[in-house]
Design an enzyme around this catalytic site. Sequence first.
Site, mmCIF file in Angstrom:
data_model
loop_
_atom_site.group_PDB
_atom_site.id
_atom_site.type_symbol
_atom_site.label_atom_id
_atom_site.label_comp_id
_atom_site.label_asym_id
_atom_site.label_seq_id
_atom_site.Cartn_x
_atom_site.Cartn_y
_atom_site.Cartn_z
ATOM 1 N N ASP A 67 13.490 -23.154 -21.018
ATOM 2 C CA ASP A 67 15.141 -22.933 -20.831
ATOM 3 C C ASP A 67 15.513 -22.077 -22.149
ATOM 4 O O ASP A 67 14.775 -21.560 -23.003
ATOM 5 C CB ASP A 67 15.672 -24.396 -21.192
ATOM 6 N N ASN A 136 17.603 -39.164 -22.476
ATOM 7 C CA ASN A 136 17.870 -39.467 -21.054
ATOM 8 C C ASN A 136 16.920 -39.098 -20.128
ATOM 9 O O ASN A 136 17.400 -38.943 -18.994
ATOM 10 C CB ASN A 136 19.342 -38.962 -21.012
ATOM 11 N N HIS A 138 15.577 -36.187 -19.475
ATOM 12 C CA HIS A 138 15.638 -34.819 -19.213
ATOM 13 C C HIS A 138 14.195 -34.151 -19.353
ATOM 14 O O HIS A 138 13.670 -34.514 -20.343
ATOM 15 C CB HIS A 138 17.014 -34.033 -19.494
ATOM 16 N N GLU A 143 19.117 -32.224 -16.659
ATOM 17 C CA GLU A 143 19.732 -33.396 -16.944
ATOM 18 C C GLU A 143 20.082 -34.522 -15.721
ATOM 19 O O GLU A 143 19.919 -34.121 -14.751
ATOM 20 C CB GLU A 143 21.386 -32.902 -17.530
HETATM 21 C C1 GLP Z 1 15.735 -30.172 -25.523
HETATM 22 C C2 GLP Z 1 14.864 -29.134 -24.547
HETATM 23 C C3 GLP Z 1 13.690 -29.853 -23.899
HETATM 24 C C4 GLP Z 1 12.916 -30.839 -24.910
HETATM 25 C C5 GLP Z 1 13.847 -31.909 -25.422
HETATM 26 C C6 GLP Z 1 13.503 -32.817 -26.397
HETATM 27 O O1 GLP Z 1 16.689 -30.356 -24.760
HETATM 28 N N1 GLP Z 1 15.276 -28.274 -23.511
HETATM 29 O O2 GLP Z 1 12.702 -29.018 -23.322
HETATM 30 O O3 GLP Z 1 12.014 -31.665 -24.307
HETATM 31 O O4 GLP Z 1 15.022 -31.260 -26.082
HETATM 32 O O5 GLP Z 1 13.364 -32.258 -27.723
HETATM 33 P P1 GLP Z 1 12.635 -32.855 -28.756
HETATM 34 O O6 GLP Z 1 11.185 -32.753 -28.535
HETATM 35 O O7 GLP Z 1 13.127 -32.179 -30.134
HETATM 36 O O8 GLP Z 1 12.917 -34.266 -28.836
#
Ligand code: GLP
Length: 242
Positions: A67, A136, A138, A143
């Site tokens: 992303d 959440n 995702h 989402e």
């Molecule tokens: C973002 C990214 C995801 C990631 C998520 C969790 O939203 N788009 O790919 O898995 O955050 O991030 P973190 O690892 O910093 O908790």
Amino acid sequence: MRILFADSYEDMSLEAAKLVAAEAWHNPQSIFGFATGDTPIGMYQCLVEIHQHFGIDFSQATSFNLDEYVGLAPDNPQSYHAFMQNHFFQYMNFRRECIHVPNGLAENIPEECAQYDKTIREAGGIDLQILGIGRNAHIGFNEPADGFTRGTHEVILKSSTIQANARFFSSVEDVPRRAISMGIGAIMQAKRIVLLASGSEKAEAVYKAVHGLVSSQAPASVLQFHPAVTLIVDKAAGAKLQ
Ligand code: GLP
């Protein structure tokens, strides 16, 4: 789903890096799907060390990132382009033209999304997909929603995701409201998936991913329908698992 309980974040990171390194060793032309966020940073550090010490070669490999924020230029320090460059690619020997991250500045976003899917398809699909998980549940920026979106698409970020990711920006107002994300289709078509989670704030999402009802309201739960997922959790993230 195979579940590895790691003793610590460092242990989780090393185990994940070993799976990536093994994939590259086994098939130098592997197609990797990579994730951003805090969770995989330790894995990227381990991979840099493995690459430097053992010479595992990524010069024939290809990568697709999950992303990117809409509106951030690749050289914006908060962009996922910059994240990947800073934490990983600058130390590795991927060929520049084999690194793919959605273009958050694309003038025509639907066209950019369609082209991203086409490039993944033409590469032969993803061999090993690395995923983090949002609070959440995702994955990528898929989402919670009324249905799963198959292809790469534009996403309006949930306020909980904006709040959670505000720590990477100077203020919550600076967090982009939109992103481009690979869809559930390309993720589910990956041959193997490694899902990483660390910390107690992920425990509920991990529980939903593993034991919850499969629902687009908890996108990671769809991984229950994938035949080759390895979940690596530290003790806190795995606390609610049976
Ligand atoms: C973002 C990214 C995801 C990631 C998520 C969790 O939203 N788009 O790919 O898995 O955050 O991030 P973190 O690892 O910093 O908790």
